[in-house]
Each structure stands twice: as structure tokens, then as C-alpha cells.
Write a protein that holds these residues in place. Structure first.
Motif, PDB file in Angstrom:
ATOM      1  N   GLY A 188       0.806  -1.210   0.000  1.00  0.00           N
ATOM      2  CA  GLY A 188       0.000   0.000   0.000  1.00  0.00           C
ATOM      3  C   GLY A 188       0.833   1.252   0.000  1.00  0.00           C
ATOM      4  O   GLY A 188       0.485   2.250  -0.662  1.00  0.00           O
ATOM      5  N   SER A 191       2.391   1.599  -3.540  1.00  0.00           N
ATOM      6  CA  SER A 191       1.354   1.924  -4.517  1.00  0.00           C
ATOM      7  C   SER A 191       0.820   3.336  -4.332  1.00  0.00           C
ATOM      8  O   SER A 191       0.694   4.098  -5.300  1.00  0.00           O
ATOM      9  CB  SER A 191       0.212   0.906  -4.398  1.00  0.00           C
ATOM     10  OG  SER A 191      -0.835   1.222  -5.265  1.00  0.00           O
ATOM     11  N   GLY A 192       0.492   3.705  -3.107  1.00  0.00           N
ATOM     12  CA  GLY A 192      -0.083   5.023  -2.870  1.00  0.00           C
ATOM     13  C   GLY A 192       0.908   6.151  -3.019  1.00  0.00           C
ATOM     14  O   GLY A 192       0.536   7.254  -3.448  1.00  0.00           O
ATOM     15  N   TYR A 193       2.161   5.909  -2.686  1.00  0.00           N
ATOM     16  CA  TYR A 193       3.151   6.982  -2.754  1.00  0.00           C
ATOM     17  C   TYR A 193       3.596   7.264  -4.186  1.00  0.00           C
ATOM     18  O   TYR A 193       3.654   8.413  -4.611  1.00  0.00           O
ATOM     19  CB  TYR A 193       4.362   6.621  -1.892  1.00  0.00           C
ATOM     20  CG  TYR A 193       5.452   7.659  -1.912  1.00  0.00           C
ATOM     21  CD1 TYR A 193       5.378   8.784  -1.098  1.00  0.00           C
ATOM     22  CD2 TYR A 193       6.563   7.518  -2.740  1.00  0.00           C
ATOM     23  CE1 TYR A 193       6.376   9.741  -1.123  1.00  0.00           C
ATOM     24  CE2 TYR A 193       7.573   8.471  -2.767  1.00  0.00           C
ATOM     25  CZ  TYR A 193       7.477   9.584  -1.956  1.00  0.00           C
ATOM     26  OH  TYR A 193       8.468  10.543  -1.983  1.00  0.00           O
ATOM     27  N   ASP A 199       1.080   1.957  -9.202  1.00  0.00           N
ATOM     28  CA  ASP A 199      -0.235   1.840  -8.590  1.00  0.00           C
ATOM     29  C   ASP A 199      -1.141   0.930  -9.410  1.00  0.00           C
ATOM     30  O   ASP A 199      -1.899   0.121  -8.853  1.00  0.00           O
ATOM     31  CB  ASP A 199      -0.851   3.232  -8.454  1.00  0.00           C
ATOM     32  CG  ASP A 199      -2.131   3.211  -7.630  1.00  0.00           C
ATOM     33  OD1 ASP A 199      -2.242   2.353  -6.737  1.00  0.00           O
ATOM     34  OD2 ASP A 199      -3.015   4.042  -7.892  1.00  0.00           O
ATOM     35  N   ASN A 203      -2.856  -2.523  -8.023  1.00  0.00           N
ATOM     36  CA  ASN A 203      -4.317  -2.608  -8.079  1.00  0.00           C
ATOM     37  C   ASN A 203      -4.764  -3.839  -8.862  1.00  0.00           C
ATOM     38  O   ASN A 203      -5.763  -4.487  -8.508  1.00  0.00           O
ATOM     39  CB  ASN A 203      -4.897  -1.341  -8.716  1.00  0.00           C
ATOM     40  CG  ASN A 203      -4.930  -0.188  -7.751  1.00  0.00           C
ATOM     41  OD1 ASN A 203      -4.990  -0.372  -6.544  1.00  0.00           O
ATOM     42  ND2 ASN A 203      -4.876   1.033  -8.276  1.00  0.00           N
ATOM     43  N   TYR A 206      -4.153  -6.742  -6.585  1.00  0.00           N
ATOM     44  CA  TYR A 206      -5.166  -6.726  -5.537  1.00  0.00           C
ATOM     45  C   TYR A 206      -6.503  -7.242  -6.058  1.00  0.00           C
ATOM     46  O   TYR A 206      -7.216  -7.979  -5.365  1.00  0.00           O
ATOM     47  CB  TYR A 206      -5.292  -5.296  -5.002  1.00  0.00           C
ATOM     48  CG  TYR A 206      -6.527  -5.022  -4.187  1.00  0.00           C
ATOM     49  CD1 TYR A 206      -6.592  -5.351  -2.842  1.00  0.00           C
ATOM     50  CD2 TYR A 206      -7.639  -4.406  -4.763  1.00  0.00           C
ATOM     51  CE1 TYR A 206      -7.723  -5.086  -2.085  1.00  0.00           C
ATOM     52  CE2 TYR A 206      -8.774  -4.137  -4.024  1.00  0.00           C
ATOM     53  CZ  TYR A 206      -8.811  -4.480  -2.688  1.00  0.00           C
ATOM     54  OH  TYR A 206      -9.931  -4.208  -1.953  1.00  0.00           O
ATOM     55  N   TYR A 246      -3.819  -3.442   2.690  1.00  0.00           N
ATOM     56  CA  TYR A 246      -3.326  -2.758   1.490  1.00  0.00           C
ATOM     57  C   TYR A 246      -4.275  -1.646   1.057  1.00  0.00           C
ATOM     58  O   TYR A 246      -3.847  -0.524   0.766  1.00  0.00           O
ATOM     59  CB  TYR A 246      -3.151  -3.776   0.356  1.00  0.00           C
ATOM     60  CG  TYR A 246      -3.053  -3.134  -1.004  1.00  0.00           C
ATOM     61  CD1 TYR A 246      -1.853  -2.596  -1.453  1.00  0.00           C
ATOM     62  CD2 TYR A 246      -4.173  -3.059  -1.852  1.00  0.00           C
ATOM     63  CE1 TYR A 246      -1.766  -1.989  -2.691  1.00  0.00           C
ATOM     64  CE2 TYR A 246      -4.087  -2.465  -3.089  1.00  0.00           C
ATOM     65  CZ  TYR A 246      -2.885  -1.925  -3.506  1.00  0.00           C
ATOM     66  OH  TYR A 246      -2.798  -1.320  -4.730  1.00  0.00           O
ATOM     67  N   ARG A 247      -5.551  -1.940   1.018  1.00  0.00           N
ATOM     68  CA  ARG A 247      -6.524  -0.955   0.539  1.00  0.00           C
ATOM     69  C   ARG A 247      -6.542   0.292   1.419  1.00  0.00           C
ATOM     70  O   ARG A 247      -6.550   1.426   0.910  1.00  0.00           O
ATOM     71  CB  ARG A 247      -7.907  -1.608   0.494  1.00  0.00           C
ATOM     72  CG  ARG A 247      -9.032  -0.691   0.065  1.00  0.00           C
ATOM     73  CD  ARG A 247     -10.317  -1.487  -0.099  1.00  0.00           C
ATOM     74  NE  ARG A 247     -10.630  -2.262   1.099  1.00  0.00           N
ATOM     75  CZ  ARG A 247     -11.264  -1.773   2.160  1.00  0.00           C
ATOM     76  NH1 ARG A 247     -11.655  -0.513   2.170  1.00  0.00           N
ATOM     77  NH2 ARG A 247     -11.524  -2.547   3.195  1.00  0.00           N
ATOM     78  N   ARG A 250      -2.982   2.205   1.322  1.00  0.00           N
ATOM     79  CA  ARG A 250      -2.825   2.905   0.041  1.00  0.00           C
ATOM     80  C   ARG A 250      -3.593   4.224   0.049  1.00  0.00           C
ATOM     81  O   ARG A 250      -3.080   5.268  -0.384  1.00  0.00           O
ATOM     82  CB  ARG A 250      -3.315   2.008  -1.096  1.00  0.00           C
ATOM     83  CG  ARG A 250      -3.394   2.706  -2.449  1.00  0.00           C
ATOM     84  CD  ARG A 250      -3.923   1.770  -3.518  1.00  0.00           C
ATOM     85  NE  ARG A 250      -4.147   2.473  -4.772  1.00  0.00           N
ATOM     86  CZ  ARG A 250      -5.275   3.098  -5.101  1.00  0.00           C
ATOM     87  NH1 ARG A 250      -6.309   3.091  -4.228  1.00  0.00           N
ATOM     88  NH2 ARG A 250      -5.402   3.711  -6.243  1.00  0.00           N
ATOM     89  N   TYR A 253      -1.764   6.792   2.200  1.00  0.00           N
ATOM     90  CA  TYR A 253      -0.553   7.332   1.568  1.00  0.00           C
ATOM     91  C   TYR A 253      -0.908   8.304   0.448  1.00  0.00           C
ATOM     92  O   TYR A 253      -0.209   9.303   0.246  1.00  0.00           O
ATOM     93  CB  TYR A 253       0.325   6.192   1.049  1.00  0.00           C
ATOM     94  CG  TYR A 253       1.368   5.762   2.042  1.00  0.00           C
ATOM     95  CD1 TYR A 253       2.675   6.200   1.947  1.00  0.00           C
ATOM     96  CD2 TYR A 253       1.037   4.919   3.100  1.00  0.00           C
ATOM     97  CE1 TYR A 253       3.634   5.814   2.869  1.00  0.00           C
ATOM     98  CE2 TYR A 253       1.986   4.520   4.026  1.00  0.00           C
ATOM     99  CZ  TYR A 253       3.282   4.981   3.904  1.00  0.00           C
ATOM    100  OH  TYR A 253       4.224   4.610   4.832  1.00  0.00           O
ATOM    101  N   ILE A 254      -1.959   8.025  -0.298  1.00  0.00           N
ATOM    102  CA  ILE A 254      -2.390   8.967  -1.333  1.00  0.00           C
ATOM    103  C   ILE A 254      -2.788  10.296  -0.698  1.00  0.00           C
ATOM    104  O   ILE A 254      -2.491  11.388  -1.234  1.00  0.00           O
ATOM    105  CB  ILE A 254      -3.568   8.370  -2.135  1.00  0.00           C
ATOM    106  CG1 ILE A 254      -3.085   7.185  -2.974  1.00  0.00           C
ATOM    107  CG2 ILE A 254      -4.199   9.430  -3.041  1.00  0.00           C
ATOM    108  CD1 ILE A 254      -4.202   6.470  -3.712  1.00  0.00           C
TER     109      ILE A 254
END
Length: 369
Positions: A188, A191-193, A199, A203, A206, A246-247, A250, A253-254
Motif C-alpha cells: 500500500g 502503490s499510494g506513494y 499503482d 491494483n 489486488y 493494502y486498501r 494505500r 498514503y495517497i
């Protein structure tokens, strides 16, 4: 000069809220008691001799009373093979010859050596076995007729067995939840960063895991590994349970990567790794902690299901799931105490952990006052 007032941090405020919640503190005490039992069991202070046959088979609980119809020694009486009559087989062509040889030998087995010069190669082994059986009969005679909460078919104490089974189930739940949260947080965060193609890849990964029902995914991984054991269960649950953390990580972090403190860290030349785990992660760590406490409850129940279905712990290792698996056959015979002990212990721990998790989620939420 007065000392400047320091505002309490997130964890200090969370602990202050938890202390004001009586249900949360009682649940924390129950969970702590279970963890202390696990530590005591792992160190050998309690339930170290859970495999000892201390009672007769299916010994009932003490408050029920002893089963008067059961043998005193709890075992089927063994007939002496020498005194037991040999059944006559009309189809045996050597029956008459064998009977004549036995009549000639009489009660002295060594007569066959004197008459025919033949030595029995198993004589010494049979003598040792008979001596061992004599000692076993003496030990069986001292088995208890009842125990505080009964015994299983092997005479194991149900209380000690439940404590030892709790060690396996709780350790599996904790370690698997830790593995799942570490994977979910790492995936996460990356992916979010970074976003973009990174990403999109995570996804897609996931989506594959979430498109398959969780129980089918667990059984699929169990069938692929084709090996029983605590480590196998931890890998099964950890590798299939990272999607929830993870969800959420993420999304955090976004949200946080555009905050001013991250931009300030970028302005002073901080690396991506430092910004991700030294600046952002401390501000989202409460999400990972809450997710871990939720997954512990789910993974304890999942371990019970796997062991009940035969994909869990191997023979010789006890867990609450294996106890429930044994208890389904005992229940037909009216022996309900093993089922009650395992189910009660699991229900108390899961309920206490769930209540504590709800309280912890509320305490760590800054919007809740």
C-alpha cells in the motif's frame, strides 16, 4: 518561569480514551490473560504434560461424576494368550498335529528345544513385551476416573489440552496477522506513494486476490502447498489476508503524500524511503495496528476452520480446530466436554478481542471525542 505546556500525542490521547471505556479495559484484561497463558504454555510452566494419559478414556468432568459402567482401569481387559482356548478350525489340516505337539510340550515352552533342537527366535522379545505389558497394567490402574473438565479418548486432560491448543491458535493468528499487515503496508505504501504504473500494477494484483472468495483462496493455497504444519498455516493466511490492510494503507498514503510536512521533507532532500516510512508511516500506523487486531480475530477463526477440515495442524499438534475435529465424533457418543472447552475458549477470546478492537478503533480516530 513556568514550563511550557506540551500537547499530548495521538497514543496518549488514545490511551486516555481507552481507560475511560470499562468494556475495553475488561476486554484488554481477558486478552492479556490469554496471552499470559500462551507464554506460560510455550515456556513449559503450564500444560507441559498435556499428552500424558492421566485419566481413563472419556473420563467425565468432576462435577458430572464418574462413569460407573466403565472399567476401573479404563481399558479393555487383556486375555492371557496361554490360558485362552484356541478355537477349533475344522478346515485346518494340521489341527491334530498341533494339538499333539502341544500335549507333548505341556506347560514347558522349552520342551520344543529339547525334542527338536529348534529355538524360538522371538522368545526373548515376547518375554520383554509381556514384562512391559505387566508394567502398563500397573500404570493403567492408577488413572483417574474423573478430571476437572474431563478427558478425551486417550485420557488427556481437557483443560491442559485447551491451553496447549490455544497456544497454537493464538500464535498462528498473531504471526499470520503480522505477516499480512507487513505485506499490506509495504504494498500500500509503494502503490499510494508512487502512483502511476506502480499503482496500476498493485491494483491489478489486488483485484485478482479479491475476485476469489477468501475461503476458496485459502483452500487453494493449502492444496498447492500440500504440507501440514503451523508454518504452512501462517503462510496460507498471511499470503491471502494482506488485501484489507493494502486498501486502507494505500488510501492513507495517497492522502498524506500531498501534505505540507511531506513537501517540506522533499525540499530538504529526503529520500523516497525516508519520506514513506519515517514521515508518513508514523501518521498512518494506527490504521495498520487496528487492521492487525482485526486480522488476529479472523485468522484464529480461519485456523480453526482449516484444522477442522483437515488442512491445518499435523497429527501430534493440538489446536482448537483439531479439538473440534475430534469432538464431532465424541459428540455422537455423548461426550460433550471437549467440544464445550474448545468452543468456549475460542468464543471468549474472539469476543474480547473484537470488543477491544472496536474500542481501539474509536480511540485512535481523532474525529471521536
Amino acid at each position: 518561569m513556568s514550563k511550557p505546556h506540551t500537547s499530548p500525542g495521538l497514543w496518549a490521547l488514545a490511551w486516555r480514551r481507552l481507560r475511560g471505556d470499562k468494556i475495553a479495559m475488561v476486554s484488554l484484561a481477558v486478552v492479556g490473560a490469554f496471552f499470559l497463558l500462551v507464554l506460560a504454555s510455550a515456556s513449559g510452566l503450564v500444560a507441559a504434560n498435556w499428552e500424558d494419559e492421566v485419566a481413563v478414556s472419556y473420563a467425565p468432568p468432576t462435577f458430572v461424576g464418574a462413569d460407573n459402567d466403565a472399567p476401573v482401569d479404563g481399558a479393555i481387559p487383556l486375555a492371557d494368550e496361554r490360558s485362552a482356548p484356541t478355537p477349533v478350525n475344522v478346515l485346518d489340516p494340521l489341527a491334530d498335529d498341533i494339538a499333539e505337539l502341544r500335549a507333548q510340550m505341556g506347560s514347558n515352552p522349552s520342551a520344543g528345544v529339547e525334542m527338536y533342537g529348534v529355538t524360538d527366535p522371538l522368545a526373548d522379545d515376547l518375554t520383554a513385551l509381556r514384562a512391559g505389558m505387566g508394567k502398563t497394567k500397573k500404570l493403567i490402574a492408577h488413572k483417574a476416573a474423573t478430571l476437572p473438565f474431563g478427558a478425551d479418548k486417550w485420557g488427556h486432560d481437557i483443560v491442559q489440552k485447551t491451553i496447549k491448543g490455544g497456544e497454537t491458535s493464538i500464535v498462528v493468528g498473531l504471526v499470520a496477522a503480522l505477516l499480512a499487515v507487513v505485506l499490506g503496508t509495504l504494498f500500500g505504501a509503494v502503490s499510494g506513494y508512487f502512483g502511476g504504473i506502480v499503482d496500476d500494477f498493485f491494483n491489478w494484483f489486488y483485484s485478482i486476490f479479491t475476485s476469489i472468495p477468501s475461503i476458496l483462496m485459502i483452500l487453494t493455497v493449502a492444496a498447492v502447498l500440500q504440507q501440514k504444519g503451523v508454518l504452512t498455516i501462517v503462510l496460507i493466511l498471511g499470503l491471502t489476508g494482506w488485501t484489507g490492510p493494502y486498501r486502507l494503507i494505500r488510501a492513507e498514503y495517497i492522502k498524506h503524500k500531498a501534505r505540507e510536512y511531506v513537501m517540506a521533507a522533499d525540499a530538504i532532500g529526503a529520500s523516497h524511503w525516508r519520506k514513506m516510512f519515517s514521515h508518513i508511516f508514523p501518521n498512518v500506523s494506527h490504521v495498520a495496528l487496528v487492521q492487525m487486531s482485526i486480522l488476529v480475530v479472523g485468522f484464529i477463526k480461519a485456523e480453526v476452520i482449516l484444522s477442522f477440515l483437515g488442512f491445518g495442524v499435523p497429527v501430534g499438534t493440538v489446536s482448537w480446530g483439531s479439538m473440534l475435529n475430534e469432538a464431532q465424533n465424541e459428540l455422537i457418543l455423548g461426550k460433550w466436554w471437549q467440544l464445550t472447552a474448545a468452543a468456549t475458549a475460542m468464543a471468549v477470546l474472539v469476543t474480547a478481542f473484537s470488543l477491544f478492537t472496536d474500542a481501539l478503533r474509536d480511540a485512535l480516530d481523532p474525529k471521536v471525542k
